[in-house]
Design an enzyme around this catalytic site. Structure first.
Site, PDB file in Angstrom:
ATOM      1  N   ALA A  12       0.827  -1.207   0.000  1.00 18.81           N
ATOM      2  CA  ALA A  12       0.000   0.000   0.000  1.00 18.81           C
ATOM      3  C   ALA A  12       0.860   1.255   0.000  1.00 18.81           C
ATOM      4  CB  ALA A  12      -0.946  -0.026   1.193  1.00 18.81           C
ATOM      5  N   ALA A  15       2.540   2.903  -5.391  1.00 20.44           N
ATOM      6  CA  ALA A  15       2.154   2.035  -6.512  1.00 20.44           C
ATOM      7  C   ALA A  15       0.898   1.238  -6.158  1.00 20.44           C
ATOM      8  CB  ALA A  15       3.302   1.091  -6.870  1.00 20.44           C
ATOM      9  N   HIS A 231      22.785   5.827  -3.880  1.00 20.30           N
ATOM     10  CA  HIS A 231      22.526   7.272  -3.834  1.00 20.30           C
ATOM     11  C   HIS A 231      23.783   7.956  -3.320  1.00 20.30           C
ATOM     12  CE1 HIS A 231      20.821  11.136  -2.872  1.00 20.30           C
ATOM     13  NE2 HIS A 231      19.664  10.781  -3.394  1.00 20.30           N
ATOM     14  N   ARG A 275      23.278   9.486 -11.053  1.00 17.19           N
ATOM     15  CA  ARG A 275      23.695   9.032  -9.726  1.00 17.19           C
ATOM     16  C   ARG A 275      24.843   8.043  -9.740  1.00 17.19           C
ATOM     17  NH1 ARG A 275      17.780   8.646  -6.836  1.00 17.19           N
ATOM     18  NH2 ARG A 275      17.622  10.899  -6.572  1.00 17.19           N
TER      19      ARG A 275
HETATM   20  C1  LIG Z   1      14.754   7.792   1.250  1.00 25.62           C
HETATM   21  C2  LIG Z   1      14.196   7.694  -0.137  1.00 25.62           C
HETATM   22  C3  LIG Z   1      13.967   8.844  -0.872  1.00 25.62           C
HETATM   23  C4  LIG Z   1      13.437   8.758  -2.160  1.00 25.62           C
HETATM   24  N1  LIG Z   1      13.210   9.905  -2.865  1.00 25.62           N
HETATM   25  C5  LIG Z   1      12.642   9.834  -4.087  1.00 25.62           C
HETATM   26  C6  LIG Z   1      12.301  11.025  -4.791  1.00 25.62           C
HETATM   27  O1  LIG Z   1      12.468  12.149  -4.317  1.00 25.62           O
HETATM   28  N2  LIG Z   1      11.743  10.883  -6.024  1.00 25.62           N
HETATM   29  C7  LIG Z   1      11.502   9.665  -6.588  1.00 25.62           C
HETATM   30  O2  LIG Z   1      11.001   9.602  -7.706  1.00 25.62           O
HETATM   31  N3  LIG Z   1      11.806   8.536  -5.919  1.00 25.62           N
HETATM   32  C8  LIG Z   1      12.357   8.590  -4.688  1.00 25.62           C
HETATM   33  N4  LIG Z   1      12.654   7.422  -4.026  1.00 25.62           N
HETATM   34  C9  LIG Z   1      12.250   6.138  -4.601  1.00 25.62           C
HETATM   35  C10 LIG Z   1      10.746   5.960  -4.478  1.00 25.62           C
HETATM   36  O3  LIG Z   1      10.287   6.615  -3.323  1.00 25.62           O
HETATM   37  C11 LIG Z   1      10.354   4.486  -4.382  1.00 25.62           C
HETATM   38  O4  LIG Z   1      10.924   3.756  -5.434  1.00 25.62           O
HETATM   39  C12 LIG Z   1       8.830   4.331  -4.480  1.00 25.62           C
HETATM   40  O5  LIG Z   1       8.180   5.211  -3.595  1.00 25.62           O
HETATM   41  C13 LIG Z   1       8.416   2.900  -4.172  1.00 25.62           C
HETATM   42  O6  LIG Z   1       7.018   2.846  -4.090  1.00 25.62           O
HETATM   43  P1  LIG Z   1       6.283   1.449  -4.025  1.00 25.62           P
HETATM   44  O7  LIG Z   1       4.836   1.769  -3.912  1.00 25.62           O
HETATM   45  O8  LIG Z   1       6.742   0.595  -5.131  1.00 25.62           O
HETATM   46  O9  LIG Z   1       6.816   0.777  -2.667  1.00 25.62           O
HETATM   47  P2  LIG Z   1       6.723   1.244  -1.124  1.00 25.62           P
HETATM   48  O10 LIG Z   1       6.305   2.636  -0.968  1.00 25.62           O
HETATM   49  O11 LIG Z   1       7.999   0.812  -0.499  1.00 25.62           O
HETATM   50  O12 LIG Z   1       5.546   0.345  -0.553  1.00 25.62           O
HETATM   51  C14 LIG Z   1       5.678  -1.049  -0.399  1.00 25.62           C
HETATM   52  C15 LIG Z   1       4.434  -1.595   0.254  1.00 25.62           C
HETATM   53  O13 LIG Z   1       4.485  -3.013   0.237  1.00 25.62           O
HETATM   54  C16 LIG Z   1       4.106  -3.521   1.485  1.00 25.62           C
HETATM   55  N5  LIG Z   1       4.756  -4.835   1.645  1.00 25.62           N
HETATM   56  C17 LIG Z   1       6.041  -5.179   1.395  1.00 25.62           C
HETATM   57  N6  LIG Z   1       6.239  -6.480   1.661  1.00 25.62           N
HETATM   58  C18 LIG Z   1       5.054  -6.976   2.082  1.00 25.62           C
HETATM   59  C19 LIG Z   1       4.611  -8.260   2.521  1.00 25.62           C
HETATM   60  N7  LIG Z   1       5.441  -9.318   2.593  1.00 25.62           N
HETATM   61  N8  LIG Z   1       3.323  -8.394   2.897  1.00 25.62           N
HETATM   62  C20 LIG Z   1       2.461  -7.336   2.860  1.00 25.62           C
HETATM   63  N9  LIG Z   1       2.834  -6.111   2.451  1.00 25.62           N
HETATM   64  C21 LIG Z   1       4.105  -5.935   2.073  1.00 25.62           C
HETATM   65  C22 LIG Z   1       4.549  -2.473   2.484  1.00 25.62           C
HETATM   66  O14 LIG Z   1       3.780  -2.570   3.652  1.00 25.62           O
HETATM   67  C23 LIG Z   1       4.272  -1.187   1.717  1.00 25.62           C
HETATM   68  O15 LIG Z   1       2.940  -0.783   1.913  1.00 25.62           O
HETATM   69  C24 LIG Z   1      13.172   7.493  -2.729  1.00 25.62           C
HETATM   70  C25 LIG Z   1      13.386   6.346  -1.997  1.00 25.62           C
HETATM   71  C26 LIG Z   1      13.918   6.437  -0.714  1.00 25.62           C
HETATM   72  C27 LIG Z   1      14.212   5.163   0.019  1.00 25.62           C
END
Ligand SMILES: Cc1cc2nc3c(=O)[nH]c(=O)nc-3n(C[C@H](O)[C@H](O)[C@H](O)COP(=O)(O)OP(=O)(O)OC[C@H]3O[C@@H](n4cnc5c(N)ncnc54)[C@H](O)[C@@H]3O)c2cc1C
Length: 561
Positions: A12, A15, A231, A275
């Site tokens: 959640a 994405a 990074h 980067r």
């Molecule tokens: C410190 C930091 C700064 C960043 N800054 C930027 C930026 O400025 N601009 C940019 O474009 N990108 C940035 N990024 C990268 C970007 O934020 C991430 O790639 C992106 O937000 C990932 O989103 P996501 O929805 O794929 O995953 P996440 O936001 O990590 O969400 C993953 C979800 O999966 C769930 N989950 C995982 N495993 C399980 C499981 N086994 N069972 C149930 N649930 C599970 C978690 O609970 C969570 O809700 C940054 C990343 C970091 C770490």
């Protein structure tokens, strides 16, 4: 009673929530399952911003955005996916804005855009230095407005496979204990990244690559898993990141001799080279003895109090708390840290994987948009564009299916037996030492720079860690919030994933993007390696194959900044 839905989204973050909203709006009964409360997802840590070619702060176009992304990817990104992404990004930004994302504005009232690394124009839309936090809140509001069900604090442990592909998931209920089965006609993996495979990482504790490992175990391939982005500006030892926006707005890097060293590595783009380039420059300075206790220095003193406090309030707080320096008067010590996994579950532009009803989007997936190196700001945008597309496609698939969503009782019984075995074990090693050795050794042998001998040694280390893991001991046997149990399960995922990463890295005998082998293969080799690696898990071993890169209009060229 068994729970079932048309579409189940695992994760959640940005994405997962974007996918769920779209699947709901397409008419599907949708639910999310997440090991964290949605707004605690790692997306909330993103500070710098989100990229779309709006052209508000200088001439720009989706075409230019695509060209920059192709070059940034070191020509490994699939160009059809990149073009689609860049064309659709502006519309998604306006939609987020209409949903309530209060992006910063220019004096004329347009959405402000800041410069970011590898970008030919200021393209990064932002909310001060809390962009990800704001996007998560906005998406969560949209979720609530639609009354979409969230199973929060459920740890997904297994994808259940049956006659019709994936039939749903088995998840451990963290607050109450016990395994729960959730059946679905289509499942979307949106579990985020895997930076915790490394000791020094910007990633939250929850970023353990669960979805990538679940996919591997279900027979899916991981694409380009050797590419982990480092990074350039993380604070040691917490790994907290100083946003690229600091360099975007004029912050610069110094070595221990006070030299502005980027002029030797990227004379034109300097700190705003992409980067991989900046991380390698820093690592070279550190390795050659021009560091301050293993870090280089990021200087933003010239911003002055007004700009620093208005635009970098959070960054100043981080520096004060975690590095003990006030950036108004002192430079911040920084070094490269594991940040973003370019590789992931292979998908097409609609999130489809090779398993009929399994989709993936966000950092867990590899479309491939980022190729060998991601540009800052492109991944928040990726979660929105490809989350939306995966949500739409998964809803279509689920609504077209006439079969009932259900999980065979045998699958659940097998999983319960396996879990009981783990919890009943009375002798063995607790996960912590194995996890620490994994993180430290990956940093040492598979970090910014790589080399044949070190990678081979790392595979041996991983083999011995996996052997120790076979006897892993879960000390805490309680039902309620048993983080001992979930950390042991996560460690199993991380070990499998690390083996895939290093195995692919060993076979990629060239230097490209984030995979740099200055000692044995210093140059990019388009003749032999302009292709994606694919790793599957077979007979408890990684199995490697290759797939061509899709090129539309940008032929590979020398990449300099
Ligand atoms: C410190 C930091 C700064 C960043 N800054 C930027 C930026 O400025 N601009 C940019 O474009 N990108 C940035 N990024 C990268 C970007 O934020 C991430 O790639 C992106 O937000 C990932 O989103 P996501 O929805 O794929 O995953 P996440 O936001 O990590 O969400 C993953 C979800 O999966 C769930 N989950 C995982 N495993 C399980 C499981 N086994 N069972 C149930 N649930 C599970 C978690 O609970 C969570 O809700 C940054 C990343 C970091 C770490």
């Amino acid at each position: 009673m068994e729970i079932s839905h048309d579409v189940l989204v695992i994760g959640a973050g940005c994405a997962g929530m974007r996918a769920a909203i779209e699947a709901h709006d397409a008419g599907a009964d949708v639910a999310l399952v997440s090991k964290l409360h949605p707004t605690r997802s790692h997306s909330g840590a993103a500070r710098g911003g989100i990229n779309a070619a709006l052209g508000n702060a200088g001439e720009d176009s989706p075409e230019q955005h695509a060209a920059d992304t192709v070059k940034g990817s070191d020509y490994l990104g699939d160009q059809d996916a990149i073009e689609l992404f860049c064309n659709e990004a502006p519309g998604d930004i306006y939609e987020l804005e209409r949903w309530g994302a209060l992006f910063d504005r220019t004096e004329e009232g347009r959405l402000a855009q800041r410069p970011f690394g590898g970008a030919g124009a200021p393209r990064t839309v932002y909310v001060a230095d809390v962009t990800g936090h704001v996007l998560l809140q906005v998406l969560y509001e949209q979720l609530l407005a639609r009354d979409i069900q969230v199973y929060e604090e459920y740890f997904v442990w297994r994808l259940v496979l049956g006659d019709r592909g994936c039939e749903g998931v088995l998840a451990w209920d963290l607050p109450r204990g016990g395994l729960k089965a959730i059946a679905a006609k289509a499942v979307i993996l949106a579990t985020g990244g895997s930076g915790r495979v490394y000791r020094g990482t910007t990633n939250a504790y929850a970023c353990t690559g669960d979805g990538m490992a679940l996919a591997l175990r279900a027979g899916l391939a991981l694409k380009d898993s050797e590419f982990m982005q480092f990074h350039p500006t993380t604070i040691f030892p917490s790994g907290l990141v100083v946003t690229e926006a600091v360099r975007g707005e004029g912050g610069f890097l110094l070595n221990s001799e006070g030299e502005h060293f980027m002029s030797r590595y990227a004379p034109e783009a300097m700190e705003l080279a992409s980067r991989d380039v900046v991380s390698r420059a820093e690592q070279t300075e550190i390795d050659e003895g021009r560091s301050v206790d293993g870090s280089v220095l990021l200087d933003m003193r010239h911003f002055g109090p007004e700009k620093t406090v208005e635009r970098f309030h959070g960054t100043r707080d981080l520096a004060l708390t975690y590095a003990g320096v006030d950036p108004l008067t002192e430079p911040i010590p920084v070094r490269p840290g594991a940040h973003y996994h370019m590789g992931g579950v292979a998908t097409d532009v609609d999130g489809c994987t090779t398993l009929e009803n399994v989709f993936a989007a966000g950092e867990v997936a590899c479309v491939s948009l980022h190729g060998a190196n991601r540009l800052g700001g492109n991944s928040l945008m990726e979660t929105i564009v490809f989350g939306r597309r995966a949500g739409r496609a998964a809803a279509g698939r689920a609504l077209a299916s006439t079969a009932a969503a259900e999980i065979a009782p045998a699958a659940r019984a097998d999983a319960e037996r396996e879990l009981a075995q783990l919890l009943d074990r009375r002798e063995g090693e607790r996960p912590r030492a194995i996890r620490d050795e994994l993180g430290a050794s990956m940093h040492e042998n598979f970090g910014v720079f790589r080399e044949e001998g070190e990678m081979r040694r790392q595979l041996e280390i991983l083999e011995s860690l996996r052997e120790r893991y076979r006897h892993v001991l879960v000390d805490d046997r309680s039902e309620i919030f048993n983080s001992d149990l979930t950390q042991a399960l996560e460690l199993g995922y991380q070990l499998d994933l690390a083996v895939c990463m290093v195995s692919a890295g060993l076979e990629r005998r060239e230097s490209r993007g984030a995979h740099s082998r200055p000692k044995d293969f210093p140059a990019r080799d388009d003749e032999n390696f302009l292709k994606h690696s694919l790793v599957r898990w077979k007979d408890d071993r990684p199995q490697l194959s290759w797939e061509p890169v899709r090129i539309t209009k940008w032929q590979p060229q020398d990449r300099s900044y």
